[in-house]
Each structure stands twice: as structure tokens, then as C-alpha cells.
Design a protein around this motif. Structure first.
Motif, PDB file in Angstrom:
ATOM      1  N   GLU A 264     -12.709   5.552  -2.981  1.00  0.00           N
ATOM      2  CA  GLU A 264     -13.161   5.628  -4.371  1.00  0.00           C
ATOM      3  C   GLU A 264     -14.409   6.488  -4.470  1.00  0.00           C
ATOM      4  N   ASP A 265     -14.430   7.361  -5.507  1.00  0.00           N
ATOM      5  CA  ASP A 265     -15.568   8.267  -5.628  1.00  0.00           C
ATOM      6  C   ASP A 265     -15.749   8.727  -7.073  1.00  0.00           C
ATOM      7  N   GLU A 266     -16.525   8.003  -7.830  1.00  0.00           N
ATOM      8  CA  GLU A 266     -16.945   8.400  -9.174  1.00  0.00           C
ATOM      9  C   GLU A 266     -15.790   8.886 -10.056  1.00  0.00           C
ATOM     10  N   GLY A 267     -14.873   7.994 -10.360  1.00  0.00           N
ATOM     11  CA  GLY A 267     -13.794   8.317 -11.283  1.00  0.00           C
ATOM     12  C   GLY A 267     -12.580   8.968 -10.649  1.00  0.00           C
ATOM     13  N   LYS A 268     -12.595   9.108  -9.343  1.00  0.00           N
ATOM     14  CA  LYS A 268     -11.442   9.670  -8.648  1.00  0.00           C
ATOM     15  C   LYS A 268     -11.307   9.010  -7.288  1.00  0.00           C
ATOM     16  N   VAL A 269     -10.235   9.346  -6.611  1.00  0.00           N
ATOM     17  CA  VAL A 269     -10.015   8.838  -5.253  1.00  0.00           C
ATOM     18  C   VAL A 269      -9.853  10.034  -4.327  1.00  0.00           C
TER      19      VAL A 269
ATOM     20  N   ASP B 112      -6.038   8.775 -10.638  1.00  0.00           N
ATOM     21  CA  ASP B 112      -5.687   7.391 -10.967  1.00  0.00           C
ATOM     22  C   ASP B 112      -6.688   6.467 -10.278  1.00  0.00           C
ATOM     23  N   ASP B 113      -6.639   5.177 -10.613  1.00  0.00           N
ATOM     24  CA  ASP B 113      -7.525   4.249  -9.918  1.00  0.00           C
ATOM     25  C   ASP B 113      -7.014   4.023  -8.494  1.00  0.00           C
ATOM     26  N   LEU B 114      -7.829   3.351  -7.694  1.00  0.00           N
ATOM     27  CA  LEU B 114      -7.510   3.193  -6.276  1.00  0.00           C
ATOM     28  C   LEU B 114      -6.196   2.456  -6.076  1.00  0.00           C
ATOM     29  N   GLU B 115      -5.994   1.356  -6.770  1.00  0.00           N
ATOM     30  CA  GLU B 115      -4.773   0.563  -6.586  1.00  0.00           C
ATOM     31  C   GLU B 115      -3.528   1.364  -6.940  1.00  0.00           C
ATOM     32  N   THR B 116      -3.587   2.078  -8.066  1.00  0.00           N
ATOM     33  CA  THR B 116      -2.446   2.887  -8.492  1.00  0.00           C
ATOM     34  C   THR B 116      -2.148   3.984  -7.481  1.00  0.00           C
ATOM     35  N   THR B 117      -3.207   4.602  -6.977  1.00  0.00           N
ATOM     36  CA  THR B 117      -3.043   5.679  -6.000  1.00  0.00           C
ATOM     37  C   THR B 117      -2.385   5.173  -4.728  1.00  0.00           C
ATOM     38  N   ILE B 118      -2.851   4.041  -4.223  1.00  0.00           N
ATOM     39  CA  ILE B 118      -2.282   3.480  -2.997  1.00  0.00           C
ATOM     40  C   ILE B 118      -0.829   3.081  -3.202  1.00  0.00           C
TER      41      ILE B 118
ATOM     42  N   ALA C 237       0.215   4.385   8.506  1.00  0.00           N
ATOM     43  CA  ALA C 237      -0.940   3.506   8.351  1.00  0.00           C
ATOM     44  C   ALA C 237      -1.904   4.123   7.355  1.00  0.00           C
ATOM     45  N   PHE C 238      -2.722   3.299   6.738  1.00  0.00           N
ATOM     46  CA  PHE C 238      -3.746   3.849   5.855  1.00  0.00           C
ATOM     47  C   PHE C 238      -4.946   2.913   5.795  1.00  0.00           C
ATOM     48  N   PHE C 239      -6.082   3.507   5.465  1.00  0.00           N
ATOM     49  CA  PHE C 239      -7.330   2.804   5.187  1.00  0.00           C
ATOM     50  C   PHE C 239      -7.670   3.001   3.723  1.00  0.00           C
ATOM     51  N   TYR C 240      -8.543   2.158   3.215  1.00  0.00           N
ATOM     52  CA  TYR C 240      -9.121   2.417   1.905  1.00  0.00           C
ATOM     53  C   TYR C 240     -10.544   1.873   1.873  1.00  0.00           C
ATOM     54  N   LEU C 241     -11.373   2.502   1.082  1.00  0.00           N
ATOM     55  CA  LEU C 241     -12.749   2.052   0.883  1.00  0.00           C
ATOM     56  C   LEU C 241     -13.043   2.034  -0.601  1.00  0.00           C
TER      57      LEU C 241
END
Length: 337
Positions: A273-278, A313-319, A233-237
């Protein structure tokens, strides 16, 4: 402990001491630091705790909090204290890179260094080392050190509560495999020394802002996914999520653990997400070495069942990368464990 006798001798005379811990300190980092600070002050030393960054509001109840120096915004004062220290205690981190710009100041200081930690791969920079990956928390090692020095009776109620907070949180409320008989024996001693464990639990777990509670509800209903065909399972913000709920340091603390509360889920993660990184936190159950996945693919590491990482990477790519990894493209996760 490496060089225990020499450290004990050094502590016989008053010293100027700095205690520091990792970026965004958690309960173990701050509790260990303030517990040790209280002990060293009882010995007559001049002590300052310096944290690289701020920390959650639900930790500010600890005695000594009002004297903690936050490095960000106080760089000159911190540099003066580090440069003029006789000893620098480095708690709950294994590498000086974990304390940001403060790390180079510590490295360059002529002060002798003391490393007390339970994370993997400790950097060689300290003259005195108390390190064990078998320890459930750095707070456990701080208690062990005080015991080695023959001073358990010097632990006050406030010090006991700070150390208990570290043990309580780093063992997942005493649920993780790291919860040994030794941990329970320490807890018993801390209670005998006056620790109010109900108060500590309330301050840490039942002290949320309304925004934080609403963020939790939102994350559970809108930002929780279980990856099909896996026990993961995972969360994202997103940045917008954080703005919507007036996100403060520590507001996502513990959120990742809710994933493991789902039946048959053995791995949980959160991506923020946090200022240019995840920023990423991982948790696992049983014999699943989630730290290996974090180290190999997400610039991180940590403990077997609790690790952290970062993606540029951006959030979508990372997930999407995480999903592909846990759907069978790696051998790091032994789901049958």
C-alpha cells in the motif's frame, strides 16, 4: 552502440553532463550512474548525477553518493543543471515517464541525450543509444561502453565496486538466466581492477536497520501466502504495517525473492500500500514471462523474470484480482516451464 564514433568525438572536449536514472533507484541504477560519473569526471567533464527521488540507505556507501542531487526538494537547481547541460545520460529506464517530473525537463532540454538501458520498448528521444534486453544490468552496458571507448584501465576501484553492485543485484546474486559468460568476464575484470566484492555484498545485503530486519521477520511469518493449487506465493504490506516498522525507502527491497525460496514455487509477488495505490513487484523462475502479466493487468512491465506494476484499486481488491488471474483465468503463466 548507435552513433558511438560521434559520442566519442563529443567526449573529447570538456562538457557539462547530467546523469539521471529512474524513480527510487536500486543498486543497478545508482551503481551505473556513479560508475559512469566517475569515468566521465576522469575525462575532465563536469558531471552531476540527479535522481528523481531518494534511494535506500544501504546504497549510500558508493563513492560520489554525497554529490548526488535528489530532484524532490531541489527542483530549481535540477532544472538549471538540465537546461544548461551539453549531454544528458539516461540510465536504466526506457521511457522519460519513468523519471517523473524530471522527464519533461530532460525532454525539453537542448542537450543531446544518451540512452543506456536493458528494459523493453525504449522510447525514441536520444541521439545516442546503447540498448539491449540481453544485458543482465545497465552496469553491464556501462562497462561495455567504457570498453568500446578503449578506457577500461580508467576504471578505479570505487567505479568497479559501483558497477559490480549493479551486476550482483540485477542478476539475483548471479542466479538468474541473464548471468552470461560475458557477465562473469566483466566481474573478473572488475575484481582485477580492485573491486572488493565481499565489501559490496556486505554493504548491500548485510546492512539493514533493526526495523528492517523486524519487518522481514513479520512479513515472512504474517504476510506470506501461497495460493492454493498454484506454484505462486505473495507478500503484502499495509500502510499500518509500514508505520509499525518505521518503513524507509528500500526496506522491502528483495523481500519478493523469498517467495521463490519455497519448494515448488515458481512465481512470487509483493503488494505494498502506498498513498492511494498499490505498488507491486513480481518475480518468476525459468520460462515464466511475469512481465506479460504485469503489463496486461497491472499497468507495469519489466523483464521476463522480474517486473513491476501498480494498481489503483485498494489492496484487498488488487490481491483478489491477482489470485483470480493465477488460478487459471489467463494463459500468461506457463507453470510447466
Amino acid at each position: 552502440m548507435q552513433n558511438l564514433a560521434a559520442l566519442k568525438e563529443k567526449l573529447n572536449l570538456p562538457k557539462r553532463i547530467v546523469i539521471t536514472t529512474h524513480v527510487k533507484p536500486d543498486a543497478d541504477a545508482l551503481g551505473s550512474s556513479l560508475g559512469l560519473a566517475g569515468y566521465l569526471m576522469k575525462l575532465g567533464h563536469q558531471v552531476c548525477v540527479i535522481t528523481p527521488t531518494d534511494y535506500p540507505d544501504f546504497l549510500t556507501w558508493m563513492e560520489g553518493n554525497e554529490d548526488v542531487l535528489i530532484f524532490e526538494g531541489n527542483e530549481e537547481k535540477a532544472q538549471y543543471l538540465v537546461e544548461n547541460a551539453d549531454l544528458v545520460f539516461c540510465l536504466d529506464f526506457s521511457s522519460l515517464t519513468r523519471i517523473g517530473a524530471l522527464g519533461e525537463m530532460v525532454r525539453d532540454s537542448e542537450a543531446e541525450k544518451v540512452l543506456i538501458d536493458h528494459h523493453l520498448n525504449p522510447e525514441t528521444f536520444a541521439q545516442y543509444v546503447l540498448w539491449s534486453t540481453e544485458a543482465a544490468a545497465t552496469a553491464e552496458l556501462i562497462f561495455d561502453l567504457i570498453e568500446m571507448l578503449g578506457d577500461v584501465e580508467k576504471i578505479t576501484k570505487a567505479m568497479a565496486e559501483a558497477l559490480y553492485a549493479g551486476l550482483m543485484t540485477d542478476t539475483g546474486n548471479f542466479k538468474l538466466p541473464s548471468t552470461t559468460p560475458h557477465v562473469h568476464n566483466i566481474v573478473a575484470t572488475l575484481m582485477e581492477l580492485g573491486a572488493d566484492i565481499s565489501k559490496v555484498s556486505h554493504n548491500v545485503y548485510d546492512n539493514s536497520s533493526l526495523d528492517r530486519m523486524r519487518l522481514l521477520g513479520f512479513a515472512l511469518s504474517e504476510r506470506l501466502e501461497v495460493i492454493e493449487g498454484t506454484p505462486v506465493a505473495f507478500f503484502y504490506l499495509t500502510t499500518e504495517d509500514k508505520k509499525r516498522f518505521n518503513y524507509q525507502t528500500g526496506d522491502s527491497e528483495g523481500l519478493v525473492n523469498y517467495g521463490l525460496g519455497i519448494k515448488d514455487v515458481k512465481v512470487s509477488a509483493i503488494f505494498i500500500e502506498d498513498e492511494g495505490k498499490v505498488k507491486i513487484s513480481f518475480r518468476s523462475f525459468g520460462n515464466i514471462p511475469i512481465n506479460e502479466l504485469s503489463r496486461k493487468y497491472f499497468n507495469g512491465g519489466g523483464h521476463k523474470n522480474a517486473a513491476g506494476g501498480v494498481s489503483f484499486d485498494d489492496l484487498e481488491t488488487t490481491i483478489n484480482k491477482f489470485k483470480e488471474l493465477v488460478q487459471g483465468q489467463t494463459k500468461e503463466l506457463n507453470y510447466e516451464a
